[in-house]
Motif scaffolding. Structure first.
Motif, mmCIF file in Angstrom:
data_model
loop_
_atom_site.group_PDB
_atom_site.id
_atom_site.type_symbol
_atom_site.label_atom_id
_atom_site.label_comp_id
_atom_site.label_asym_id
_atom_site.label_seq_id
_atom_site.Cartn_x
_atom_site.Cartn_y
_atom_site.Cartn_z
ATOM 1 N N THR A 1 0.859 -1.177 0.000
ATOM 2 C CA THR A 1 0.000 0.000 0.000
ATOM 3 C C THR A 1 0.894 1.226 0.000
ATOM 4 O O THR A 1 1.642 1.458 0.959
ATOM 5 C CB THR A 1 -0.939 0.025 1.215
ATOM 6 N N ALA A 2 0.838 1.981 -1.099
ATOM 7 C CA ALA A 2 1.673 3.176 -1.240
ATOM 8 C C ALA A 2 0.854 4.407 -0.863
ATOM 9 O O ALA A 2 -0.311 4.536 -1.258
ATOM 10 C CB ALA A 2 2.177 3.295 -2.674
ATOM 11 N N THR A 3 1.465 5.300 -0.113
ATOM 12 C CA THR A 3 0.751 6.497 0.359
ATOM 13 C C THR A 3 1.225 7.783 -0.314
ATOM 14 O O THR A 3 0.648 8.842 -0.086
ATOM 15 C CB THR A 3 0.909 6.639 1.882
ATOM 16 N N THR A 4 2.283 7.690 -1.110
ATOM 17 C CA THR A 4 2.776 8.866 -1.822
ATOM 18 C C THR A 4 3.051 8.493 -3.271
ATOM 19 O O THR A 4 3.295 7.329 -3.600
ATOM 20 C CB THR A 4 4.076 9.406 -1.194
ATOM 21 N N THR A 5 3.007 9.508 -4.133
ATOM 22 C CA THR A 5 3.334 9.262 -5.530
ATOM 23 C C THR A 5 4.849 9.134 -5.696
ATOM 24 O O THR A 5 5.603 9.790 -4.975
ATOM 25 C CB THR A 5 2.819 10.402 -6.417
ATOM 26 N N PRO A 6 5.305 8.322 -6.596
ATOM 27 C CA PRO A 6 4.524 7.420 -7.439
ATOM 28 C C PRO A 6 3.991 6.236 -6.621
ATOM 29 O O PRO A 6 4.706 5.701 -5.761
ATOM 30 C CB PRO A 6 5.529 6.955 -8.490
ATOM 31 N N TYR A 7 2.745 5.851 -6.874
ATOM 32 C CA TYR A 7 2.143 4.726 -6.158
ATOM 33 C C TYR A 7 2.651 3.444 -6.812
ATOM 34 O O TYR A 7 2.115 2.994 -7.829
ATOM 35 C CB TYR A 7 0.623 4.813 -6.226
ATOM 36 N N SER A 8 3.707 2.880 -6.235
ATOM 37 C CA SER A 8 4.349 1.746 -6.887
ATOM 38 C C SER A 8 4.856 0.733 -5.871
ATOM 39 O O SER A 8 5.053 1.045 -4.689
ATOM 40 C CB SER A 8 5.505 2.214 -7.773
#
Length: 602
Positions: A97-104
């Motif tokens: 679960t990514a909370t900042t860009t880039p969502y990767s």
């Protein structure tokens, strides 16, 4: 499937305006059964985020980066969860679960088996709303493997089947096999494929195969005594059978606006469309004047657009896989608009609120006026709704000013010579202004495959007012309730075509939620399937009124099967009158069409 929002209006409602009549959702559940009053929480963001996952490529190996794109029109994106579905898996696995860009996320593909994978992303905003992206597909190939391409859920004619070898350092001989679905009795379809492309033609019209039957397919690569088998491509239906279609006789002579209709059916792929066509006598050209895509296959057509004369009519039906059939011709029908004609258009079987009623008229003597009348159904007590002196001849009928019940409609034209012509009657149109009505039906994909009903999918039924949950299930207060979702093929419920249905059961009995016509083929002929599920009642705002939304989350398949992947269609929910509002008034049974942009359900 991208989630369609039901919650577009509440932000403006905060400042006292109603925007488009669409609902705004709250997470609040019914608080007590004794008071039958729902509590509502407020929020200043009612818009779900948008999200998509980038395709990492057709074939991947080792460690790859999976990236999603997400945005929200009002709130910030709180996080994006990226997931994959492994071959033959029944549930999604979260990568991160990514909370900042880039969502990767970094995905070490060596941790799983080689084969075909699906990828998706789930974005959640800071207001708590979530959207699931469409899935993308990729093949993991870290070791030697063989993958058979999927020819589709339904096939016809000559179909090319192709296998692909990955990481093959040795020579292999490939064969492609088939088995009647679920039997595991494999037979060779083609063999001795020694070089890429490893493909052959499957003649699905051969007498070896049964039309309407489903088959499993696989590919086998052999090197000496060692064989490697691909994942099975399951439940591929053969359909080389054309649909049946009959053109209804529109009558003769034809004047003004007339109804043209056909009946069509297809036991396997289902009807995709029916073209209604005419041909003027003495010509060889057929012209399509209407193309209905759902039952009833009919339309209203203004014959004044045709030159007076003799015509033939026919219907051409096409099923979802491309098989076509042409009806017998209905010949020698005369179009004659030299005499006066008038007709009233059908405003629909269920009427509520303000309804526009329209008439069509023509006369060589000229038209002075057209009056539109109503009367209690079966009576001769006609009352004028309006008189219009210019086309289009129409008026607005405030149905709240009359008692609920059945009504007949007609139109009366007066020409310039004072002569009157009366239309045929549109009969038994039901006025129903019940305060509790169905408002919307929505389905969201949360399972393994978009367009195929399965675990994780969500169904939402929205009413126009609050429902007493105890009228749905005795003693229920709106909290999580164990139920069963039943999917039935149209043929198994006495219907035909693309009319597979869903209803909800508890303890073996059907709950009074009515039924949902999915208007597509989600399950094979005469089959049904049942899924464990949970149902929760919560509140929403519809046109400024606190209303109920029922959220049904689909669980594991418990019986049946033979599921199919369906294309986009507009579902229709017919509520049950057994559902009651907080004052004990029954729900209207008027059908409700799925709102929003056309998309794939489940």
């Amino acid at each position: 499937m991208a989630r369609r929002s039901l919650i577009l209006m509440a932000y403006v409602a905060v400042v006292g305006l109603a925007l488009f009549g669409l609902p705004s959702f709250s997470s609040a559940t019914f608080s007590t059964v004794s008071s039958n009053v729902a509590s509502v929480t407020a929020a200043n963001d009612w818009t779900a985020p948008t999200v998509s996952v980038r395709n990492p490529g057709a074939i991947v190996g080792g460690t790859v980066v999976i990236t999603a794109d997400a945005a929200d029109a009002r709130s910030a994106v709180a996080g994006v969860t990226i997931q994959y579905l492994a071959p033959d898996a029944g549930s999604w696995t979260t990568l991160c679960t990514a909370t900042t860009t880039p969502y990767s996320c970094s995905w070490n593909t060596r941790n799983g088996a080689d084969g075909d994978y699906a990828l998706r992303a789930v974005a959640t905003d800071t207001a708590g709303y979530a959207t699931t992206s469409e899935t993308v597909s990729t093949t993991v190939a870290n070791t030697f493997s063989i993958v058979l391409g999927n020819p589709g859920d339904v096939v016809r004619g000559n179909v090319t089947l192709s296998a692909t070898l990955h990481n093959n350092l040795l020579p292999y001989v490939v064969r492609i096999e088939y088995a009647v679905a679920g039997t595991g009795t494999w037979r060779t379809l083609c063999g001795n494929l020694v070089a890429a492309p490893y493909s052959c033609t499957w003649n699905t019209a051969s007498t070896t195969f049964v039309q309407g039957e489903s088959y499993d397919l696989r590919a086998v690569a052999t090197n000496g005594l060692v064989s490697t088998t691909s994942a099975v491509v399951s439940d591929v239906m053969i359909d080389n059978v054309a649909p049946t279609v009959t053109m209804a006789d529109p009558g003769t002579p034809l004047r003004g606006t007339a109804t043209f209709a056909a009946t069509a059916a297809d036991a396997d792929a289902g009807i995709a469309q029916v073209q209604l066509q005419y041909q003027r006598s003495g010509t060889s050209t057929w012209t399509t004047f209407c193309t209905p895509t759902a039952e009833p296959y009919s339309c209203r057509y203004n014959t004044t657009q045709l030159t007076d004369g003799t015509y033939s009519f026919r219907a051409v039906a096409t099923d979802a896989i491309g098989n076509t059939s042409t009806s017998a011709t209905v010949a020698n029908r005369v179009v004659d608009n030299t005499v006066a004609t008038v007709s009233v258009e059908d405003p629909g079987a269920y009427l509520s609120g303000s309804v526009t009623v329209t008439a069509s008229a023509s006369s060589t003597a000229g038209i002075t006026s057209v009056r539109i009348d109503r009367a209690p159904s079966g009576s001769t007590t006609w009352s004028a709704l309006c008189t219009d002196s210019s086309a289009p001849y129409s008026c607005t009928w405030d149905t709240t000013a009359v008692a609920d019940g059945l009504y007949d409609l007609r139109a009366v034209m007066t020409d310039s010579q004072g002569r009157t012509t009366t239309s045929t009657i549109v009969s038994a149109r039901r006025v129903d202004n019940s305060p509790l009505r169905g408002y919307d039906v929505q389905a969201t994909n949360g399972g393994a495959s978009a367009g195929k009903l399965g675990q994780g999918d969500v169904l939402k039924l929205t009413y126009t007012d609050q429902v007493n949950p105890g009228s749905i299930s005795t003693g229920w207060t709106g909290g999580s309730l164990a139920v069963v979702v039943r999917l039935r093929d149209a043929l198994s419920v006495g219907s035909s075509g693309n009319n597979d249905t869903v209803d909800v059961l508890r303890n073996g009995s059907t709950l009074p939620l009515g039924s949902i016509n999915l208007k597509q083929n989600f399950i094979k002929n005469n089959k049904q399937a049942q899924f464990a599920a949970t149902m929760v009642a919560s509140t929403t705002t519809v046109d400024g009124t606190t209303a109920t939304v029922l959220t049904i989350t689909v669980g594991a398949l418990t019986s049946g099967g033979s599921l199919r992947t369906a294309t986009a269609a507009t579902a229709v929910w017919t509520p049950s009158a057994t559902a009651l509002d907080l004052q004990g008034r029954p729900c209207s049974t008027a059908p409700v069409s799925e709102r929003g942009a056309l998309d794939r359900d489940f």
